[in-house]
Design an enzyme around this catalytic site. Structure first.
Site, PDB file in Angstrom:
ATOM      1  N   ARG A 126      11.056  -7.821  64.179  1.00  0.00           N
ATOM      2  CA  ARG A 126      10.924  -8.864  65.201  1.00  0.00           C
ATOM      3  C   ARG A 126      10.842  -8.232  66.595  1.00  0.00           C
ATOM      4  O   ARG A 126       9.972  -8.586  67.396  1.00  0.00           O
ATOM      5  CB  ARG A 126      12.136  -9.812  65.122  1.00  0.00           C
ATOM      6  N   ARG A 144      17.800   3.355  62.912  1.00  0.00           N
ATOM      7  CA  ARG A 144      18.725   2.735  61.979  1.00  0.00           C
ATOM      8  C   ARG A 144      20.146   3.219  62.213  1.00  0.00           C
ATOM      9  O   ARG A 144      20.380   4.182  62.931  1.00  0.00           O
ATOM     10  CB  ARG A 144      18.305   3.078  60.539  1.00  0.00           C
TER      11      ARG A 144
END
Length: 307
Positions: A126, A144
């Site tokens: 997104r 991450r």
């Protein structure tokens, strides 16, 4: 009947902060609690983007299993990480009052790259899609790990910046001075909200936790998650949604958006409805997106992510 409520949580600093927050609220109400920390696959596998792991709810699944196995009584989550369909036997017990909903850019002190070329890090499709929509010449790299790990990776990299949820950094006092609010970026559905889940058949625990529920946050996150569910997005598609209650007008103001993975296509919707119409707002907004080219775009997104 009285029992110790065992609070399941991931073992990152932010997850533990959330669990301790719930613990304090329950203790203040007179309940006895203990915290049980569990590692999730999402914390262990850090070398692949989330969408490549192919698991919906990667940060919540381990705690779901612990609850079903009777190791913990409740689990505390960042609500945006939770799949829209909860596992059988597990129910939403409370949504706590929402914190900051904004995404922020943490940068290295020089913002010249915003007018030229640069490299931004994020593990979110997104955020990636919205960044590329606004800055098509930039490179976006995968990032991450828990909040602390991501901040460290940014500091050690040659990237210009990385995108974070403001709420997460604020909760554990990691929000640096060198950031800008990305008020043009539509947040993830339920961003900034904390969710507590319990077993459907555990009346004692459900009754205890229900006292922590914030009704305004519950309604707004319901709308956003209904929008996500109707688009069939799961946690990883480039979908943003934000519902806000306007007290003066007694209305819900809603913004929803669906992007292509590369950020080139954008289908958005804005609505203002009377508070009495909140229950189907997310559904009807998603239907409009789907009828306006969103159905074809979702098919493309799913095909892209399967590659």
């Amino acid at each position: 009947m009285s029992k110790t409520i065992r609070i399941g949580t991931r073992d990152s600093e932010l997850a533990l902060w959330q669990a301790h927050t719930v613990q304090k609220k329950l203790n203040d109400l007179g309940y006895t609690t203990e915290i049980v920390a569990v590692k999730s696959q999402g914390d262990i596998i850090l070398d692949k983007p989330l969408y490549e792991l192919g698991i919906t709810g990667i940060f919540t699944k381990t705690l779901d299993i612990a609850m079903i196995n009777g190791q913990v009584d409740i689990a505390v989550h960042s609500m945006k990480d939770v799949p829209t369909a909860l596992p059988q036997g597990i129910v939403q017990a409370a949504v706590l009052e929402r914190a900051n909903t904004l995404d922020i850019l943490v940068h290295k002190g020089n913002l010249d790259f915003l007018t030229t070329t640069g490299t931004i890090a994020t593990g979110s499709l997104r955020r990636q899609a919205q960044w590329w929509h606004k800055y098509p010449s930039h490179q976006v790299v995968d990032l991450r790990g828990n909040v602390n790990t991501r901040m460290q990776k940014l500091a050690e990299s040659d990237w210009n910046g990385a995108v974070f949820a403001a709420a997460g950094l604020e909760r554990i006092n990691l929000k640096p001075e060198n950031y800008i609010n990305l008020d043009w970026m539509i947040p993830a559905p339920a961003q900034g909200a904390m969710l507590v889940v319990a077993m459907a058949n555990d009346e004692f625990t459900k009754d205890a936790v229900s006292q922590l529920n914030d009704i305004e946050t519950e309604i707004c996150t319901y709308i956003e998650r209904q929008f996500l569910k109707t688009l069939e997005g799961g946690c990883t598609a480039p979908i943003g949604a934000l519902a806000q209650y306007d007290e003066e007008k007694d209305t819900i103001e809603f913004k929803g958006v669906l992007f292509s993975v590369d950020g080139k296509q954008k289908i958005e919707i804005e609505k203002s409805v009377d508070i009495s119409e909140w229950k189907k707002l997310g559904f009807y907004s998603a239907q409009e997106i789907l009828n306006n080219g969103g159905a074809e775009l979702m098919t493309k997104i799913k095909a892209t992510l399967k590659k």
